[in-house]
Design a protein around this motif. Structure first.
Motif, PDB file in Angstrom:
ATOM      1  N   PRO A  52       0.726  -1.482   0.268  1.00  0.00           N
ATOM      2  CA  PRO A  52      -0.022  -0.128   0.103  1.00  0.00           C
ATOM      3  C   PRO A  52       0.865   1.309   0.245  1.00  0.00           C
ATOM      4  O   PRO A  52       2.011   0.846   0.650  1.00  0.00           O
ATOM      5  CB  PRO A  52      -0.907   0.031   1.832  1.00  0.00           C
ATOM      6  CG  PRO A  52      -0.304  -0.936   2.008  1.00  0.00           C
ATOM      7  CD  PRO A  52       0.985  -2.032   1.052  1.00  0.00           C
ATOM      8  N   ILE A  53       0.624   2.576  -0.506  1.00  0.00           N
ATOM      9  CA  ILE A  53       0.919   3.620  -0.901  1.00  0.00           C
ATOM     10  C   ILE A  53       1.451   3.803   0.276  1.00  0.00           C
ATOM     11  O   ILE A  53       2.837   4.643   0.817  1.00  0.00           O
ATOM     12  CB  ILE A  53       0.219   4.807  -1.684  1.00  0.00           C
ATOM     13  CG1 ILE A  53      -0.019   4.258  -2.425  1.00  0.00           C
ATOM     14  CG2 ILE A  53       1.203   5.570  -2.016  1.00  0.00           C
ATOM     15  CD1 ILE A  53       0.972   4.094  -3.888  1.00  0.00           C
ATOM     16  N   THR A  54       0.408   3.981   1.117  1.00  0.00           N
ATOM     17  CA  THR A  54       0.922   4.709   2.926  1.00  0.00           C
ATOM     18  C   THR A  54       2.000   3.978   3.441  1.00  0.00           C
ATOM     19  O   THR A  54       2.594   4.753   4.023  1.00  0.00           O
ATOM     20  CB  THR A  54      -0.238   3.905   3.679  1.00  0.00           C
ATOM     21  OG1 THR A  54      -0.443   2.557   3.576  1.00  0.00           O
ATOM     22  CG2 THR A  54      -0.644   4.860   3.935  1.00  0.00           C
TER      23      THR A  54
ATOM     24  N   LEU B  30       4.924   4.222   2.025  1.00  0.00           N
ATOM     25  CA  LEU B  30       6.106   4.330   1.317  1.00  0.00           C
ATOM     26  C   LEU B  30       6.503   5.930   1.843  1.00  0.00           C
ATOM     27  O   LEU B  30       7.652   7.300   1.992  1.00  0.00           O
ATOM     28  CB  LEU B  30       5.646   4.319   0.011  1.00  0.00           C
ATOM     29  CG  LEU B  30       5.541   3.341  -1.021  1.00  0.00           C
ATOM     30  CD1 LEU B  30       5.043   4.132  -2.693  1.00  0.00           C
ATOM     31  CD2 LEU B  30       6.600   2.668  -1.235  1.00  0.00           C
ATOM     32  N   LEU B  31       5.159   6.247   2.478  1.00  0.00           N
ATOM     33  CA  LEU B  31       5.605   8.135   3.045  1.00  0.00           C
ATOM     34  C   LEU B  31       6.304   8.089   3.871  1.00  0.00           C
ATOM     35  O   LEU B  31       7.200   7.152   5.162  1.00  0.00           O
ATOM     36  CB  LEU B  31       4.243   7.760   3.673  1.00  0.00           C
ATOM     37  CG  LEU B  31       3.253   8.155   2.062  1.00  0.00           C
ATOM     38  CD1 LEU B  31       1.876   8.181   2.184  1.00  0.00           C
ATOM     39  CD2 LEU B  31       3.668   9.436   0.656  1.00  0.00           C
TER      40      LEU B  31
ATOM     41  N   LEU C  71      -3.447  12.274   5.690  1.00  0.00           N
ATOM     42  CA  LEU C  71      -4.473  12.987   4.980  1.00  0.00           C
ATOM     43  C   LEU C  71      -4.362  13.901   4.030  1.00  0.00           C
ATOM     44  O   LEU C  71      -4.602  14.928   3.356  1.00  0.00           O
ATOM     45  CB  LEU C  71      -5.333  12.752   6.133  1.00  0.00           C
ATOM     46  CG  LEU C  71      -5.802  11.802   7.188  1.00  0.00           C
ATOM     47  CD1 LEU C  71      -6.568  12.318   7.949  1.00  0.00           C
ATOM     48  CD2 LEU C  71      -6.784  11.285   6.121  1.00  0.00           C
ATOM     49  N   LYS C  72      -3.153  14.275   3.926  1.00  0.00           N
ATOM     50  CA  LYS C  72      -2.805  15.072   3.331  1.00  0.00           C
ATOM     51  C   LYS C  72      -2.706  15.295   2.235  1.00  0.00           C
ATOM     52  O   LYS C  72      -2.862  16.493   0.880  1.00  0.00           O
ATOM     53  CB  LYS C  72      -1.391  15.764   3.976  1.00  0.00           C
ATOM     54  CG  LYS C  72      -0.055  15.187   3.418  1.00  0.00           C
ATOM     55  CD  LYS C  72       1.006  15.539   4.274  1.00  0.00           C
ATOM     56  CE  LYS C  72       2.541  15.347   4.115  1.00  0.00           C
ATOM     57  NZ  LYS C  72       3.968  15.558   4.755  1.00  0.00           N
ATOM     58  N   TYR C  73      -2.307  14.329   1.473  1.00  0.00           N
ATOM     59  CA  TYR C  73      -2.458  13.714   0.067  1.00  0.00           C
ATOM     60  C   TYR C  73      -3.824  13.259  -0.351  1.00  0.00           C
ATOM     61  O   TYR C  73      -4.201  13.420  -1.940  1.00  0.00           O
ATOM     62  CB  TYR C  73      -1.401  12.305   0.164  1.00  0.00           C
ATOM     63  CG  TYR C  73      -0.202  12.790   0.495  1.00  0.00           C
ATOM     64  CD1 TYR C  73       0.855  12.801  -0.181  1.00  0.00           C
ATOM     65  CD2 TYR C  73       0.480  11.699   1.224  1.00  0.00           C
ATOM     66  CE1 TYR C  73       2.001  13.140   0.018  1.00  0.00           C
ATOM     67  CE2 TYR C  73       1.123  11.836   1.968  1.00  0.00           C
ATOM     68  CZ  TYR C  73       2.111  12.765   1.283  1.00  0.00           C
ATOM     69  OH  TYR C  73       3.522  12.530   1.630  1.00  0.00           O
ATOM     70  N   ILE C  74      -5.032  13.427   0.672  1.00  0.00           N
ATOM     71  CA  ILE C  74      -6.236  13.211  -0.162  1.00  0.00           C
ATOM     72  C   ILE C  74      -7.023  13.661  -0.573  1.00  0.00           C
ATOM     73  O   ILE C  74      -7.403  14.507  -1.497  1.00  0.00           O
ATOM     74  CB  ILE C  74      -7.174  12.512   1.004  1.00  0.00           C
ATOM     75  CG1 ILE C  74      -6.121  11.364   2.101  1.00  0.00           C
ATOM     76  CG2 ILE C  74      -8.367  11.607   0.835  1.00  0.00           C
ATOM     77  CD1 ILE C  74      -6.459   9.869   1.031  1.00  0.00           C
TER      78      ILE C  74
END
Lengths: 339, 339
Positions: free
Chosen positions: B325-327, B329-330, B336-339
């Motif tokens: 999941p992309i989470t 990688l962060l 939530l800032k990407y949403i």
């Protein structure tokens, strides 16, 4: 796999989802649920029930995933909280500014109830969120830039329609060309107003508002002023933008402003040297959609499939699209064909 | 978090990874490992050890993630299998046709050893694989089309360099314009030859091949013919394409053919009606890269972060980029800032 699903809210997105799930052998559409009087709603495929029945009637206790398709701005949160006490769900909640509190509250309810909610499954929030996060993970010094339009924003149109005295409304989001060009050269300092304008076409309902079939020009102008003020000052939706509001009659509205196309792009430019113009890496993701609700429905159906898979792995709570691996979305198990 | 990492293979990608991890406070570079004599390799940041030491020396038992940066075509699989018995890893394995057996074999070893390998973490395989799978999940009736170039393929260049008698080689992958246009109109029936050509610039090593400093024109032509035949008939890499091979001298090669830029796009077009030309939805993802190895390294570092996170959740085995999941990688937890 056969996923028992239900649709709550029978507007554009609900209808688009219905068309997809009835032709998809993985899904079994158990019912359509609405707050409106069921006899006023006609589905070519399934019975429409009162929304309350879904929560109270034991016939519906086997639903695996609920598609939440009610108007985002006002009703969706409340509906999602109630549904999460009994069912897993996907939605396309689209108020960026309220996403944080929505996810936190929904997570608590869903975890307590043993259900799984995947939120913000549209294209933005949604696929665009995924791209922004991915770009940021790979190019950490880059601030990805998002542009929307030209196209109709359903969330913003719906927000206008909820204003008293509005009969029909369509809101176009229009990217400013100059800003797109600057973004492709790596510029990242924009405020909301620099990048987009919002253009609204509104048909007021003068008779209903004044409770009188005779409405004077002065009364019309007064209502127009009230509506315009409410739109341009609406927080989250319009207050940070240059917003133009045009009042049109029904004939013109239906002639010109009922298409639901949309478009958008996410641009990330990494520079060799912040001071010059040469890019080291450029990543760009773009969508052009003839039907925004149809595409949103396609995203929701993919994430409903993922919801069912993740439930079977014991996952509960509220998740965003970033928490879901792409494997979970796929119809086939042959993932290597994409590699 | 402080991720203890090691680099195996000190070519272009290994060097790019080194530059990234030494400036990233989340990583601690424990060592660089090579099959070559360490004294011939100079790192400005860390000691270079013999590769065998990593597997045998107890000093290195605390490594959390190994970056596998050895030449993909021949050495990577064997190295990955050995490393997986002791360490978790990320790689950018890029032979699409062999991915299936590679993942299956590596999965068995890694599961048995309690390690986690994330494979194919580049841009293709890698980010492009992710986009193809995502497009297919959302638009199941669409066959996403991938185009590469114009740009240097490291995997293909390396494959040429491994041919006996080749001193230097660069392979450009060039998309055919006409095919890109047709793809944007929703055409999906292409074979490999329709979409790309492969253009190779090769410097032969005549003296070394013949073991003689005096080499006749006839001998040169003979070696050129041998090399050309080996290239154009190489399975997986060249045999399915129109391949042009040009022989150049060292001066011209270093003047014109040592840049490592690349580009590519994935296009998915959903049609309203298969018979007409109008698109219902168009999704396009594109990359333009000044430095292919630098960007590949950025992807590998992001997936190394994910590897560390997933290990802490007890995950083992071999995973592709679709499983993560992309989470994960962060850098930040504020998803939530990407949403």
């Amino acid at each position: 796999m056969k996923i028992k699903c239900a649709i709550v809210g029978y507007g554009n997105i609900g209808k688009s989802i219905e068309k997809l799930v009835v032709k998809d052998e993985d899904f079994d559409l158990v019912g359509i649920f609405s707050r409106r009087e069921p006899s006023t709603l006609k589905s070519p495929y399934q019975t429409v029930f009162y929304y309350q029945n879904m929560l109270l009637d034991d016939r519906f206790c086997g639903i695996d995933v609920v598609f939440l398709c009610v108007g985002s701005a006002f009703d969706l949160q409340e509906t999602a909280f109630k549904v999460a006490t009994r069912f897993s769900s996907v939605d396309s909640f689209d108020t960026h500014a309220k996403m944080g509190s929505y996810v936190r509250d929904l997570d608590a309810i869903a975890k307590m109830s043993g259900t799984l909610a995947i939120v913000g499954c549209g294209w933005d929030p949604g696929i665009f969120s995924l791209q922004r996060a991915l770009f940021d993970a790979i190019m950490p010094e880059v601030k990805p830039q998002t542009f929307w339009g030209k196209g109709v924003s359903q969330g913003h149109s719906e927000a206008i329609r909820r204003i008293e005295g509005v009969k029909y409304a369509t809101q176009y989001t229009v990217p400013k060309d100059d800003a797109v060009k600057r973004a492709r050269h790596g510029e990242t300092c924009f405020d909301a107003r620099d990048k987009h304008e919002r253009i609204c076409y509104v048909v007021p309902d003068y008779q209903a508002y004044y409770g009188d079939s005779e409405v004077s020009e002065e009364q019309k102008e007064k209502l127009q002023k009230i509506i315009r003020d409410k739109i341009v000052n609406m927080p989250d939706y319009f207050s940070e933008y240059d917003t133009a509001v045009h009042f049109v009659d029904e004939a013109e509205y239906f002639e010109n402003h009922t298409k639901m196309s949309h478009a958008g792009k996410v641009i990330a430019v990494e520079k060799q040297n912040p001071k010059d113009d040469s890019a080291k890496s450029i990543a760009e993701f773009s969508l052009e959609l003839d039907s925004n609700p149809d595409f949103t429905a396609q995203v929701m159906v993919a994430y409903a499939r993922a919801n069912y898979r993740l439930q079977s792995q014991g996952e509960t709570g509220a998740k965003t699209i970033l928490d879901v691996p792409i494997t979970a979305l796929l119809k086939s198990d042959d993932n290597l064909k994409y590699i």
